[in-house]
Write a protein that holds these residues in place. Structure first.
Motif, short mmCIF file in Angstrom:
data_model
loop_
_atom_site.label_atom_id
_atom_site.label_comp_id
_atom_site.label_asym_id
_atom_site.label_seq_id
_atom_site.Cartn_x
_atom_site.Cartn_y
_atom_site.Cartn_z
N THR A 8 0.83 -1.15 -0.08
CA THR A 8 0.19 0.10 0.09
C THR A 8 0.82 1.22 0.12
O THR A 8 1.76 1.34 0.81
CB THR A 8 -0.78 -0.01 1.41
OG1 THR A 8 -1.65 -1.32 1.40
CG2 THR A 8 -1.62 1.22 1.22
N ARG A 9 0.68 2.20 -0.97
CA ARG A 9 1.38 3.46 -0.93
C ARG A 9 0.33 4.54 -0.82
O ARG A 9 -0.64 4.74 -1.49
CB ARG A 9 2.14 3.68 -2.31
CG ARG A 9 3.18 2.45 -2.33
CD ARG A 9 4.05 2.89 -3.52
NE ARG A 9 4.92 3.93 -3.47
CZ ARG A 9 6.24 4.02 -2.63
NH1 ARG A 9 6.42 2.90 -1.87
NH2 ARG A 9 6.71 5.01 -2.83
N ILE A 18 -7.58 15.58 -3.33
CA ILE A 18 -8.60 14.63 -3.92
C ILE A 18 -9.99 14.97 -3.30
O ILE A 18 -10.17 15.24 -2.06
CB ILE A 18 -8.33 13.18 -3.45
CG1 ILE A 18 -7.01 12.59 -4.23
CG2 ILE A 18 -9.54 12.33 -3.81
CD1 ILE A 18 -6.62 11.49 -3.89
N VAL A 19 -10.86 15.32 -4.17
CA VAL A 19 -12.36 15.36 -3.58
C VAL A 19 -13.25 14.39 -3.72
O VAL A 19 -13.18 13.79 -4.67
CB VAL A 19 -12.96 16.80 -4.56
CG1 VAL A 19 -14.49 16.91 -3.96
CG2 VAL A 19 -12.10 17.95 -4.36
N ARG A 59 -21.48 -0.89 -1.29
CA ARG A 59 -20.94 0.29 -0.48
C ARG A 59 -19.57 -0.04 -0.64
O ARG A 59 -18.67 1.02 -0.74
CB ARG A 59 -21.57 0.47 0.76
CG ARG A 59 -23.11 0.66 0.78
CD ARG A 59 -22.85 2.40 0.62
NE ARG A 59 -24.30 2.83 1.00
CZ ARG A 59 -24.31 3.76 1.85
NH1 ARG A 59 -23.43 4.27 2.60
NH2 ARG A 59 -25.49 4.25 1.95
N VAL A 60 -19.09 -1.20 -0.21
CA VAL A 60 -17.48 -1.45 0.08
C VAL A 60 -16.83 -1.57 -1.26
O VAL A 60 -15.83 -0.82 -1.16
CB VAL A 60 -17.29 -3.05 0.83
CG1 VAL A 60 -16.11 -3.31 0.89
CG2 VAL A 60 -18.11 -2.97 2.11
N ARG A 61 -17.35 -1.82 -2.35
CA ARG A 61 -16.95 -1.68 -3.64
C ARG A 61 -16.56 -0.40 -3.85
O ARG A 61 -15.49 0.13 -4.44
CB ARG A 61 -17.49 -2.32 -4.83
CG ARG A 61 -17.02 -2.48 -5.98
CD ARG A 61 -17.76 -3.11 -7.04
NE ARG A 61 -17.80 -4.50 -6.89
CZ ARG A 61 -18.92 -5.01 -6.67
NH1 ARG A 61 -20.21 -4.56 -6.81
NH2 ARG A 61 -18.92 -6.64 -6.38
N GLU A 65 -13.11 1.75 -4.58
CA GLU A 65 -12.93 2.63 -5.93
C GLU A 65 -12.72 4.06 -5.78
O GLU A 65 -11.95 4.65 -6.59
CB GLU A 65 -14.36 2.52 -6.93
CG GLU A 65 -14.36 0.97 -7.46
CD GLU A 65 -15.68 0.72 -8.12
OE1 GLU A 65 -16.42 1.69 -8.07
OE2 GLU A 65 -15.90 -0.22 -8.64
N ARG A 66 -13.37 4.62 -4.67
CA ARG A 66 -13.12 5.95 -4.21
C ARG A 66 -11.71 6.10 -3.68
O ARG A 66 -11.08 7.35 -3.29
CB ARG A 66 -14.18 6.46 -3.31
CG ARG A 66 -15.34 6.64 -4.30
CD ARG A 66 -16.43 6.97 -3.22
NE ARG A 66 -16.33 7.89 -2.06
CZ ARG A 66 -17.26 7.79 -1.24
NH1 ARG A 66 -18.36 7.02 -1.15
NH2 ARG A 66 -17.10 8.63 -0.21
N GLY A 67 -11.03 5.11 -3.33
CA GLY A 67 -9.71 5.35 -2.47
C GLY A 67 -9.73 5.38 -1.07
O GLY A 67 -8.72 5.76 -0.07
#
Length: 173
Positions: A8-9, A18-19, A59-61, A65-67
């Motif tokens: 993880t970076r 990031i918005v 929701r978890v997906r 995806e949103r980071g």
């Protein structure tokens, strides 16, 4: 930027730009539960959040995806891997070395002793969290990889006696 052994970076420099849509109560419940137990089955996670399993999965997906969820990893005791001595080493770079920050971070993060590298604001430039096989290994790490680096102005090594994971890792009461 922080790095860890799970690959993880975290790019802290760009993260403030990031918005992300605001998190609601369901998102926060899911995140707290996953931070406490990333292996929680979807149906148990859905029940905890009060939503249908299909909604929970979506929701978890979306959080991944949103980071917001950056990854999943096992929290392995370094002593079990033959590295019982942990230390947090503060590192200050020479003023002329500011342009070398990304290279320094990448090079240090690849060393086998390194668990995490934290890029900081303040007097120190980095905290390097390491797990060493022995006091000699710790000494050699500092002398060879840090003090021996012309870009490094100062290091300070602090031994870690114990570690308690806090914050999101604990379920809400």
């Amino acid at each position: 930027m922080a790095s860890d052994r799970s690959g993880t970076r975290v790019d802290s420099a760009s993260a403030p730009n990031i918005v992300r849509p605001a998190l609601d109560d369901v998102d926060r419940t899911l995140l707290r539960a996953l931070a406490a137990d990333a292996r929680m089955p979807n149906n148990a996670l859905a029940q905890r959040a009060g939503v249908a399993p299909s909604t929970c999965l979506g929701r978890v997906r979306a959080l991944r995806e949103r980071g917001v969820i950056r990854g999943y990893h096992a929290d392995v005791d370094p002593a079990a891997l033959g590295r019982p001595i942990q230390a947090m080493i503060s590192v200050r770079l020479q003023s002329h070395a500011r342009g070398h920050i990304p290279d320094f971070m990448a090079r240090i993060a690849e060393l086998p002793e390194v668990l995490n590298v934290f890029f900081l604001g303040g007097a120190d430039d980095f905290y390097v969290h390491i797990a060493a096989t022995s006091t000699e290994n710790l000494r050699d790490f500092v002398v060879i990889n840090l003090s021996g680096n012309a870009d490094v102005a100062l290091t300070e090594t602090n031994l870690i006696f114990d570690h308690i994971r806090a914050g999101l890792g604990h379920p809400a009461h």
